[in-house]
Every structure is written in structure tokens, then in C-alpha cells.
Write an enzyme that holds these catalytic residues in place. Sequence first.
Site, PDB file in Angstrom:
ATOM      1  N   ARG A  59       0.840  -1.207   0.000  1.00  0.00           N
ATOM      2  CA  ARG A  59       0.000   0.000   0.000  1.00  0.00           C
ATOM      3  C   ARG A  59       0.870   1.250   0.000  1.00  0.00           C
ATOM      4  O   ARG A  59       0.492   2.295  -0.515  1.00  0.00           O
ATOM      5  CB  ARG A  59      -0.986   0.025   1.183  1.00  0.00           C
ATOM      6  CG  ARG A  59      -1.766   1.351   1.247  1.00  0.00           C
ATOM      7  CD  ARG A  59      -3.018   1.310   2.087  1.00  0.00           C
ATOM      8  NE  ARG A  59      -2.865   0.546   3.302  1.00  0.00           N
ATOM      9  CZ  ARG A  59      -2.166   0.942   4.369  1.00  0.00           C
ATOM     10  NH1 ARG A  59      -1.555   2.119   4.373  1.00  0.00           N
ATOM     11  NH2 ARG A  59      -2.068   0.163   5.420  1.00  0.00           N
ATOM     12  N   TYR A 112     -16.477  15.274 -17.006  1.00  0.00           N
ATOM     13  CA  TYR A 112     -16.787  13.841 -17.030  1.00  0.00           C
ATOM     14  C   TYR A 112     -17.880  13.561 -15.974  1.00  0.00           C
ATOM     15  O   TYR A 112     -17.855  14.136 -14.872  1.00  0.00           O
ATOM     16  CB  TYR A 112     -15.505  13.079 -16.719  1.00  0.00           C
ATOM     17  CG  TYR A 112     -15.686  11.588 -16.621  1.00  0.00           C
ATOM     18  CD1 TYR A 112     -15.871  10.822 -17.761  1.00  0.00           C
ATOM     19  CD2 TYR A 112     -15.673  10.948 -15.390  1.00  0.00           C
ATOM     20  CE1 TYR A 112     -16.038   9.457 -17.672  1.00  0.00           C
ATOM     21  CE2 TYR A 112     -15.840   9.578 -15.291  1.00  0.00           C
ATOM     22  CZ  TYR A 112     -16.032   8.839 -16.440  1.00  0.00           C
ATOM     23  OH  TYR A 112     -16.195   7.495 -16.355  1.00  0.00           O
ATOM     24  N   LYS A 209      -8.127   4.640 -20.330  1.00  0.00           N
ATOM     25  CA  LYS A 209      -8.465   5.026 -21.699  1.00  0.00           C
ATOM     26  C   LYS A 209      -7.223   4.879 -22.590  1.00  0.00           C
ATOM     27  O   LYS A 209      -6.696   3.794 -22.698  1.00  0.00           O
ATOM     28  CB  LYS A 209      -9.036   6.440 -21.701  1.00  0.00           C
ATOM     29  CG  LYS A 209     -10.099   6.665 -20.609  1.00  0.00           C
ATOM     30  CD  LYS A 209     -11.369   5.877 -20.839  1.00  0.00           C
ATOM     31  CE  LYS A 209     -12.328   5.894 -19.667  1.00  0.00           C
ATOM     32  NZ  LYS A 209     -12.730   7.193 -19.172  1.00  0.00           N
TER      33      LYS A 209
HETATM   34  C1  LIG Z   1     -13.026   7.644 -17.915  1.00  0.00           C
HETATM   35  C2  LIG Z   1     -12.749   9.015 -17.475  1.00  0.00           C
HETATM   36  C3  LIG Z   1     -12.550   9.320 -16.118  1.00  0.00           C
HETATM   37  C4  LIG Z   1     -12.698   8.291 -15.015  1.00  0.00           C
HETATM   38  O1  LIG Z   1     -11.765   7.290 -15.130  1.00  0.00           O
HETATM   39  P1  LIG Z   1     -11.991   5.807 -14.512  1.00  0.00           P
HETATM   40  O2  LIG Z   1     -10.677   5.163 -14.774  1.00  0.00           O
HETATM   41  O3  LIG Z   1     -13.133   5.217 -15.254  1.00  0.00           O
HETATM   42  O4  LIG Z   1     -12.284   5.984 -13.065  1.00  0.00           O
HETATM   43  C5  LIG Z   1     -12.256  10.624 -15.780  1.00  0.00           C
HETATM   44  N1  LIG Z   1     -12.172  11.586 -16.709  1.00  0.00           N
HETATM   45  C6  LIG Z   1     -12.359  11.340 -18.018  1.00  0.00           C
HETATM   46  C7  LIG Z   1     -12.253  12.452 -18.995  1.00  0.00           C
HETATM   47  C8  LIG Z   1     -12.657  10.049 -18.450  1.00  0.00           C
HETATM   48  O5  LIG Z   1     -12.853   9.819 -19.748  1.00  0.00           O
END
Ligand SMILES: *Cc1c(COP(=O)(O)O)cnc(C)c1O
Length: 392
Positions: A59, A112, A209
Site C-alpha cells: 500500500r 466527465y 483510456k
Molecule cells: C473515464 C474518465 C474518467 C474516469 O476514469 P476511470 O478510470 O473510469 O475511473 C475521468 N475523466 C475522463 C475524462 C474520463 O474519460
Amino acid sequence: MSGAGDRIATRAVHAGHDPAAHQGAAVPPTYASATFVASDTETLEALNDGRARGFVYSRVRNPTVFAAEQRLAAVEGAESVVLFASGMAAISGALMPFLRAGDEVVATPDLYGGTARLFAEVLPLQGITIRWADSLAPDAVAAAMTPATKAIYAETPTNPLLRLVDLAALSAVAKRQGALLIVDGTLGGPLNQDPLSLGVDLLVQSVSKYLNGHADVLGGAVAGSRALTRKVRSLQQAAGAIMDPHAAQLLMRGVATYPLRMARHNASGQRIAGWLAGHPKIARVHYPGLSDHPDHALALRQMTGFGGLISFDCGSDAAARRVVDRTRLFGIGASLGGIESLISQPGNTSHHSVQPARRAEMGITPGLVRISVGIEDADDLIADLEQALEQA
Ligand SMILES: *Cc1c(COP(=O)(O)O)cnc(C)c1O
């Protein structure tokens, strides 16, 4: 190991891993160990009070997560990166160390959905006020600031209309008032934009992403100066939203091909956006790489590529549904940035919980379709969109 003069594609492959330190393993190994044992009590004490560098408990620090952080920092050109269990954990992890009850955050609209929820439902419970700027413009942000403003929070490009925030101008606003500028740059990524060089204090990204790119890891990153990320890490060690070492190992593999994949997303995105703009059944295409996009001039200044996210208006909800349902290669889903192409209607996915009147104000029309262009052959993707549009 990667050296200081190497460019992004080289750093993405080599940074954070030295085969000689791992029995010659060409690929970074996964240290799937929760705990680490010391050779003697004196060593353990030295590790615990920071006199020696090493690993005690995952952690606090794990070798695989640490390696992935180094790779990402090299790719971002950041002094330091802290990895989190998800993008949302990174966003809260970037804000929490700098906010106390009574403080205010000024946020730009069109964030988001998860972030909008964090700001509407979670931070107010801790006595933190969110003030919304009326637009993405730096003047609107400046107008919303008060002496209690500790941070400005923005996202660029935005989803799903791909609007851009002028980061250099926003940084000047933040510095004038001594507030931190925290920016979610997930839709851009380090190949296409360099927010830290434009005065952003903390850059947050969902690595789920483009950075990992294979839709098999959830994770988030906070990048910035050593002084700021030290506070971020300290709170993370206390609160516990760490990345798992298995995820970190997959992320190192994903990041290695990130520049290659992103160049393809950029090329196919630009091509498909141009093709859509010439299609008689489409009223409007939103893509910062097109000359009629409202932020095209800023995009040319602030970005070097425009990504694989495109939205376009099919005229009505019924027509949009037909296009979405009739594509063959696009998965019907709400995420983005993966190797596979996805399609969705923001009105019933990412912005479903937004009131229809507010959605209309934001420019999210019932006929709006969003695509995340993957790395498939662009000609195949165009042929697929063509047949779907013909039937719609
Ligand atoms: C997907 C996304 C998030 C959140 O990310 P997670 O990994 O799903 O928690 C935040 N900001 C943007 C612009 C995103 O596309």
C-alpha cells in the site's frame, strides 16, 4: 534504461525497467507481494523511517507500481507520477490533499460524469463549495473565484463536444490568485498535449483510456512536481486507493505501445471526421482537427494531434439510434481510447443523468452520436459507417 535525450516512443518502451536489475527479464516482472521482508530489524527500521529506500508494504510502495509510475512520468515529462486504482480515485486523490472545509473549487462546465457527481454529491458533504464557471473561458473562471478558491478544476478536451480550455490563460488566472490548476487531460494524452508545460499544477488522467489502451485495466494517474505529488502520495498511503501490481504490469505494456496507437487514433480520427463532415445525412461534426470547430485555432496551438473521439449529429434520436444499432465494427458502449472502436449516444449514456433542458443548453442534441475510433483499418470503419448511415 531510457536516457534523458530519448523521445516519447523510446521512453514509452524503456523507461522504468532495467533488465539487469531483474535477472535479465526483458519484460518488467510483477511483484505480486503484499509485504516485503527485511534482512534484520535495523534495516526494517531504516526503511520505515525513510533512512533507507526500499519496499515494506505494497500500500505504501510496490516495485511494479513504482516502475509503471516511472515509465509514465518519463512519457509525460513530469517530475513525478502517482498511480491510483482508477481515474476517479486519481481525481479525488489530486484534490483532497489541498482542500479543507470552507475552501472553494472553481470548476468549468462539461466535466466527465463521475467528476460532476463527485463535485455535486461528495465534496459538499465535506464542507467544500464548488462554484461553476459559466463557460470554459478563462474570464468566466476568473469571475467565479473568491478569496476562498483553493483550486481551479478543468477538463480538456471535453466530452462529447471536444471543446478546449486555453491552459496557458487559465494558468495565469490561477497564479494571480494563488490557486492550484488541476486539469483532467484524459482525452488528450501526452502525445497530443503537454498541460504541465503550460502551467498546469497537477495533471490527472484516467489510464483506463488511451494510456493503457486495451480496456483491460482500470487506473488513474496524477502527474506534477515532486513537491505537490509528495502530498498526493502521502494521502494515498493513508487512504489506500493504490493501483494493484498486476494492473501496473499490464499498464507498462499498454504504455509501451501508446505513442504508436495514439498516432493511429489521430490519423484515423482526422480522416473519419473529414469523411463524416462531407456526408449528406450528417448535420454537424465535432472534432478539434476540423477547421469549422469553434476551438480549432486553440487546438492548433495547444495540441499536436486531435485523437480518436468524434461526435456528430444525425438530426434526430431515431436516426441516431438506427446508425448506432446498424454499425458492425463499432461496439455499442460508453468508454473510449481503446484499440476497438466504440459508438454511443451521449444523451442516453454519459449524459443520461443530465436534465434534457440542460443537455440542450450544453449542445448535446438528441441526434448526437459519439464514436471512439480504434486502431482498425480506417477504410473498414468508414465503409461500416457508410452502410449504417445509408440504412438510417
Ligand atoms: C473515464 C474518465 C474518467 C474516469 O476514469 P476511470 O478510470 O473510469 O475511473 C475521468 N475523466 C475522463 C475524462 C474520463 O474519460
